[in-house]
Design a protein around this motif. Structure first.
Motif, short mmCIF file in Angstrom:
data_model
loop_
_atom_site.label_atom_id
_atom_site.label_comp_id
_atom_site.label_asym_id
_atom_site.label_seq_id
_atom_site.Cartn_x
_atom_site.Cartn_y
_atom_site.Cartn_z
N ARG A 1 -7.45 -7.09 8.25
CA ARG A 1 -6.93 -6.19 7.15
C ARG A 1 -7.28 -4.72 7.90
O ARG A 1 -8.20 -3.96 6.81
CB ARG A 1 -6.88 -6.88 5.63
N TYR B 1 -6.98 -1.36 7.98
CA TYR B 1 -6.41 -0.17 7.16
C TYR B 1 -7.15 0.05 5.41
O TYR B 1 -6.44 -1.00 4.83
CB TYR B 1 -4.90 -0.44 7.13
N ASP C 1 -1.17 -4.11 7.51
CA ASP C 1 -0.26 -3.26 7.51
C ASP C 1 -0.82 -1.76 7.47
O ASP C 1 -1.38 -1.75 6.52
CB ASP C 1 1.12 -3.54 7.73
#
Length: 86
Positions: free
Chosen positions: A41, A43, A57
């Protein structure tokens, strides 16, 4: 009526307790912090509380307008722009 509005305003403000464990509070480069600490993960979403705000994402600007990729906030250039010529 005025005291009721004051109490409601106070209670609304009290609900906004910052999460010190959220990625937006960890580093200037929040996405990089997520990538280092949670590679699946990479972001940092200011709109998600779970997982310290790290998401798989990039957040969509329509769903999370507060998101800005690393290098685009507080700078005059954009990410990847080395501002050199010639």
């Amino acid at each position: 009526m005025r005291p009721l509005l004051f109490v409601l305003a106070f209670l609304a403000g009290a609900c906004r307790i910052p999460n010190p464990d959220h990625c937006v509070h960890r580093d200037v480069h929040s996405d990089a912090w997520c990538a280092d600490n949670s590679p699946a993960r990479p972001y940092c979403s200011p709109c998600v509380a779970e997982g310290h705000g790290c998401v798989a994402d990039p957040p969509d600007s329509d769903d999370c307008p507060a998101y800005a990729p690393d290098g685009t906030t507080g700078t005059t250039g954009t990410a990847g722009d080395d501002s050199t010529t010639g």
